[in-house]
Every structure is written in C-alpha cells, then in structure tokens.
Design a protein around this motif. Sequence first.
Motif, PDB file in Angstrom:
ATOM      1  N   PHE A   9       0.929  -1.073  -0.445  1.00 35.00           N
ATOM      2  CA  PHE A   9       0.163   0.163   0.120  1.00 35.00           C
ATOM      3  C   PHE A   9       1.152   1.331  -0.120  1.00 35.00           C
ATOM      4  N   LEU A  10       2.135   1.189   1.009  1.00 38.39           N
ATOM      5  CA  LEU A  10       2.840   2.706   1.015  1.00 38.39           C
ATOM      6  C   LEU A  10       3.498   2.778  -0.317  1.00 38.39           C
ATOM      7  N   GLU A  11       3.633   1.438  -0.991  1.00 41.18           N
ATOM      8  CA  GLU A  11       4.291   2.084  -2.455  1.00 41.18           C
ATOM      9  C   GLU A  11       4.256   3.269  -3.350  1.00 41.18           C
ATOM     10  N   LEU A  12       2.525   2.738  -4.241  1.00 40.31           N
ATOM     11  CA  LEU A  12       1.884   3.406  -4.299  1.00 40.31           C
ATOM     12  C   LEU A  12       1.733   5.032  -3.381  1.00 40.31           C
ATOM     13  N   TRP A  13       1.132   4.580  -2.218  1.00 44.84           N
ATOM     14  CA  TRP A  13       0.774   6.412  -1.417  1.00 44.84           C
ATOM     15  C   TRP A  13       1.962   7.356  -1.186  1.00 44.84           C
ATOM     16  N   GLU A  14       3.212   6.773  -1.225  1.00 46.51           N
ATOM     17  CA  GLU A  14       4.361   7.545  -0.811  1.00 46.51           C
ATOM     18  C   GLU A  14       4.291   8.017  -2.422  1.00 46.51           C
ATOM     19  N   THR A  15       4.341   7.714  -3.192  1.00 46.20           N
ATOM     20  CA  THR A  15       4.921   8.643  -5.229  1.00 46.20           C
ATOM     21  C   THR A  15       3.994   9.900  -4.827  1.00 46.20           C
ATOM     22  N   MET A  16       2.798   9.619  -4.032  1.00 51.84           N
ATOM     23  CA  MET A  16       2.709  10.863  -3.976  1.00 51.84           C
ATOM     24  C   MET A  16       1.928  11.851  -2.325  1.00 51.84           C
ATOM     25  N   ASP A  17       3.222  11.666  -2.057  1.00 51.69           N
ATOM     26  CA  ASP A  17       3.113  11.928  -0.591  1.00 51.69           C
ATOM     27  C   ASP A  17       4.404  12.369  -1.003  1.00 51.69           C
ATOM     28  N   SER A  18       4.820  12.626   0.401  1.00 52.73           N
ATOM     29  CA  SER A  18       6.014  14.422   0.357  1.00 52.73           C
ATOM     30  C   SER A  18       6.939  12.479   1.064  1.00 52.73           C
ATOM     31  N   ASP A  19       8.768  13.403   0.738  1.00 52.38           N
ATOM     32  CA  ASP A  19       9.622  11.926   0.817  1.00 52.38           C
ATOM     33  C   ASP A  19       9.354  11.447   2.710  1.00 52.38           C
ATOM     34  N   LEU A  20       9.735  10.188   2.455  1.00 50.92           N
ATOM     35  CA  LEU A  20       9.412   9.826   3.551  1.00 50.92           C
ATOM     36  C   LEU A  20      10.725   8.963   3.742  1.00 50.92           C
ATOM     37  N   THR A  21      10.923   8.941   4.946  1.00 51.59           N
ATOM     38  CA  THR A  21      12.007   8.480   5.920  1.00 51.59           C
ATOM     39  C   THR A  21      12.115   7.051   6.064  1.00 51.59           C
ATOM     40  N   GLU A  22      13.185   6.492   6.126  1.00 53.94           N
ATOM     41  CA  GLU A  22      13.015   5.174   7.069  1.00 53.94           C
ATOM     42  C   GLU A  22      12.607   5.325   8.369  1.00 53.94           C
ATOM     43  N   ASP A  23      13.540   6.362   9.137  1.00 51.04           N
ATOM     44  CA  ASP A  23      12.558   6.672  10.507  1.00 51.04           C
ATOM     45  C   ASP A  23      10.761   6.726  10.388  1.00 51.04           C
ATOM     46  N   SER A  24      10.649   7.411   9.434  1.00 52.41           N
ATOM     47  CA  SER A  24       8.811   7.497  10.027  1.00 52.41           C
ATOM     48  C   SER A  24       8.320   6.418   9.374  1.00 52.41           C
ATOM     49  N   ILE A  25       8.756   5.540   7.957  1.00 48.91           N
ATOM     50  CA  ILE A  25       7.993   4.527   7.651  1.00 48.91           C
ATOM     51  C   ILE A  25       7.944   2.872   9.214  1.00 48.91           C
ATOM     52  N   LYS A  26       9.523   3.197   9.285  1.00 50.49           N
ATOM     53  CA  LYS A  26       9.255   2.374  11.215  1.00 50.49           C
ATOM     54  C   LYS A  26       8.580   2.225  11.853  1.00 50.49           C
ATOM     55  N   THR A  27       8.166   3.939  12.265  1.00 52.25           N
ATOM     56  CA  THR A  27       7.001   4.048  13.056  1.00 52.25           C
ATOM     57  C   THR A  27       6.018   3.517  13.012  1.00 52.25           C
ATOM     58  N   LEU A  28       5.690   3.296  11.384  1.00 55.32           N
ATOM     59  CA  LEU A  28       3.887   2.353  10.826  1.00 55.32           C
ATOM     60  C   LEU A  28       4.293   0.405  11.080  1.00 55.32           C
ATOM     61  N   MET A  29       5.927   0.476  11.724  1.00 56.82           N
ATOM     62  CA  MET A  29       5.146  -0.717  11.633  1.00 56.82           C
ATOM     63  C   MET A  29       4.916  -2.029  12.546  1.00 56.82           C
ATOM     64  N   PRO A  30       4.102  -2.554  13.268  1.00 56.25           N
ATOM     65  CA  PRO A  30       3.721  -3.378  14.511  1.00 56.25           C
ATOM     66  C   PRO A  30       4.081  -3.567  15.232  1.00 56.25           C
ATOM     67  N   ILE A  31       4.645  -3.600  16.655  1.00 55.42           N
ATOM     68  CA  ILE A  31       5.177  -5.200  17.418  1.00 55.42           C
ATOM     69  C   ILE A  31       4.837  -6.271  17.541  1.00 55.42           C
ATOM     70  N   PHE A  32       5.336  -7.227  16.275  1.00 48.75           N
ATOM     71  CA  PHE A  32       5.516  -8.871  16.723  1.00 48.75           C
ATOM     72  C   PHE A  32       5.693  -9.547  18.059  1.00 48.75           C
ATOM     73  N   ASN A  33       4.942 -10.533  18.382  1.00 49.32           N
ATOM     74  CA  ASN A  33       5.020 -11.459  19.651  1.00 49.32           C
ATOM     75  C   ASN A  33       5.946 -12.234  19.166  1.00 49.32           C
ATOM     76  N   GLU A  34       7.527 -12.306  19.499  1.00 49.49           N
ATOM     77  CA  GLU A  34       8.469 -13.093  18.902  1.00 49.49           C
ATOM     78  C   GLU A  34       7.773 -14.550  19.808  1.00 49.49           C
ATOM     79  N   SER A  35       7.396 -15.849  18.924  1.00 48.52           N
ATOM     80  CA  SER A  35       6.689 -16.930  19.149  1.00 48.52           C
ATOM     81  C   SER A  35       8.034 -18.257  18.821  1.00 48.52           C
ATOM     82  N   SER A  36       8.275 -18.771  20.154  1.00 42.29           N
ATOM     83  CA  SER A  36       9.215 -19.995  19.405  1.00 42.29           C
ATOM     84  C   SER A  36       8.587 -21.548  19.051  1.00 42.29           C
TER      85      SER A  36
END
Length: 513
Positions: A301-328
């Motif tokens: 989704f972000l691929e096309l959204w970002e082509t029409m949005d202001s330039d996003l940084t690596e940090d700004s994309i990371k803020t959207l990434m959820p935290i997944f519970n690590e499981s063995s």
Amino acid sequence: MIKKSLMYLFKRRVMLASLIIVQFTIFGFIINQSLGYSLFWETLFTILSIGVALHVVWKKGKEAYKITWILQVLIFPVYGTLFYIMFNRQTQTKKLQSKLEKLYTLHRKVNPVDEKVLESAKSNYPDYSRLMHYLSHSGHYPVYTDTDTTYYPLGEDFFEAMKEAILEAEDYIFFEFFIVAEGKMWQSMLELMSQKAASGVDVRIMFDDIGSFVTLPSDIVEQLDARGIQTRVYNPFHPIITSSQNNRDHRKILSIDGKVAFTGGVNIADEYINEIERFGHWKDNGIKLVGKGAWGLTLIFLELWETMDSDLTEDSIKTLMPIFNESSEQLSTTFVQPFADSPTDKKNYGEHVFIKLIHAAKESVTIFTPYLILDENLETALMLAAESGVDVKIVTPKKWDKYLVHLTTRSYYKELIESGARIFEYSRGFMHAKTVLIDEEVALVGTINFDYRSLYLHFENAVVLYGGSVIEEIQADIDQTINISEEIKVDSLSESFMSRLTNSILRLFAPLM
C-alpha cells in the motif's frame, strides 16, 4: 446533493470525452489537409511509419504487442504512427519508476528478507523453492510465517470481516481499491472509518480515478478531508492521449495497524456483495492475513501512497511497523508471500508467478478468472501442463461484463480443451475472483486477471499461500463452484468461417483490450 453530484459527473465525463474527440478531430483535419495538398507530408508519414515499425521490432517487449502495433502502423500509416507516438510517451512512467526504486530501497532496509524463514519454507515446500527465492530476492517480497489466514468465498463474507477489523483499529487504517462506488458497502465502511478518524486513528484512503470516475461525487476528496481522512486519487484522468492513462491502480488492500490485512478481487461497490444484481450473481473472494504477513501487504500500500506524498524517511516508515510477539512456535502451518506488480518496470511478476506455479504442478491446476486473454507464454504453459497429464480446470463467467472481452476469452477455449484442459463457465452469473490452486497444496489469491491489462499495464497485488488449512477452504470453494458451473465442450463451440475469422481478429488485437 446526490442529483447535483451526478450532474457534475455527467458534465465532467462529457467534457473530457469531448476534449479527446476534439484532439482526434484536429489531428485528422491537419493530416488530411496536409496529405491532400503535399507530397512532402505523405512522404514524411511513410518514412515515419517505417521508422516506427522498425522501432517496435527493436524495442524490448511482448511479441503480441509488437505485432498489434506493427499492423496498425502499416495498415494506417498516418493514424497508426501518431497513435503509437502518443501512446508511448513515457515521461511520467519513467519519473514514477524512479520514485518507486527509491522507495523499494527504503522498504528493503525496513523489511529485510528473513533467510531463516525462507529456508524453512523451502524445506517444507521444496517444489516451490525457486518461486519463493525469485519473489524474495528479485522482487524483495519476503516469505512470512506466524500469520493466520482466513479465506472468504464471497464478497458478502469479506465485507463483514473488513468491517469487524476496522472497528478494532487502534493506530491506522490504510484503504486502497480500484473501484469505490456510492452505496451500502461504501457508506458502511466510510461511517466506521470516519468514527475511527474522529478518535485519532490515522485513516488514509486511495482509489483509482478511472475506476471510480463516475461512482463517487466530484467533491469526494473535500468530503473525506472534512472527516479527517487523508485521500489520494491515483493517476487522475486527463483529456490528453498518453500511455500513462493505461497504468491504473487495480490493487485492493485494507490494512489495519499493519497487523491485519485483506486483499482479493472485491472492490467497494454493492454488486460485489450481491446487494444489487449486476450480470447475475457476483462470485468473488478474498483473503485475510493476521500477523507478520499483514505487514507485507501494508508496505505494498505504502509504495503508491508514498509516490504521491512527501518524501518519507526510513524512521517514519518504521513508526508504522507493528510490534509482533516473537514466538518459539509457529502460529500457523501456512507460509505467506504477499507480492505486487508494477507496469513501470520490466519484471512482470504476475505473469512469472503464474507460469512458475503452473510448471510446478504435478497433479492439478485450478484457475478462477473473469478474463482469459493469454499471451503465448501462459497459453503454452497451460497446454503443456494439460498435455502432460495435469488436471487443468479453468472457471470463467457465464454472464459477461464486456462483450468483446468475453468473445476473446472464448476464442482460447478450443485449443485449451483439445490439449486436455477443462473449461467451466460460472452459471449463476459473473465470476470475478482471481485465484490459482496447485496440487491442493499452494494457492494464490489476489487482484491479477489472466489478461494483458492486469499482467502488463496495471498495478496489481496478490498473496501466495503455501499449505495450511486455508488451502482446504479454497479447495472446498472450488469444488462447490465447479458443481454449479457449466462445462464447455468442443462440440458446443462454433466452427463456422465467420466465427473463426472473428476469433482470429479479436486475438490479434487482444493486447489493446
């Protein structure tokens, strides 16, 4: 208000169509006047047509496209040449691809391929290891584990599941669909998303301008903005003849917090949930990913959204990434691999995935598709599989939405059936689902049709599903659908001279449909 919006849409549609007609008229007048009075112009266009034909031959691309354009240019040296020049002006496409390449680099940093998961998936499904490797390393679309999957055999089920997920949103809702139309489906989802936006959830809506050209009010962006919803209209339609207008956003993605994501054939219009009847009963489907695989669809989704949005940084994309519970322990026995396809590069991931899946089949290939307009590679792959003893079944619509496209679809039946494939038409109405199932083991669900537009001109997406109970759900839907579909036999297909001539002409111009 509705009446006013409809009137505006009608005016806008007529205005844009009129401007396009004016362009053609002016070109035609100038050309006819020039050719009628000047040997110079006639000679110039003859040289140009030969030059264009040679350029088509030299240029990399699909042979079917080349043949279609060469015929047009040589049969209609003036108009064919002008159309080719206008439709192949690629300035916008090159700029878009440049933006996308930068974004791909960013996304690779945010979401690197997990080699351990990839090797585990390859070990569990060795027959598809090359496909996994290709998408992971050529396209950078990782394989994910720890993802629960649910299959929805009808748009109605898909719709209810999407509404339930929207109600659970805490951080953001990303919404991308080709068609959004006023009606029960859109209004229900809009009200829920508006409530979430009012409570502070980041709601972003993106739709294609051509797909929603006459189905939404003219001031929809302003309406959504007033509700606190960010909106992007992809590739706005302009009355200028150019190839970039062919590149539509045909993707369908709903992401909730990056933890839950949906995709499939379903658009946001009431016929998709059989609230209204259009071409009979509407057969569609969708898939829900819960867990790490949902983040893969979110990035698409972000691929096309970002082509029409202001330039996003690596940090700004990371803020959207959820935290997944690590499981063995692995949460699901299914491995999932979301991927996308873009017309701005030369990769053709959609076609390549189809071909690799078909070639990997040992026992069976089953396909749901609304359109069956095949290039030589796909047709050969299907016929070779059938001739090799693989049980190839293809389900298309009985009731068509585009008459010429349906005729072209049926033009492929005879050769496929004679090779051993079985063709069915969904008797209750319109088959809009886009699904492939291989050996009751691996499946693909997404937005990609078996036609030239989906494979070469549109932005598309899909998910490859390796194993798990979701495969049984898809197989059950396939069995039920085939049971209520009509099998097409060779002796029911017309063999008249006019029928064969029509089929040949339609297939010749299929790349432009």
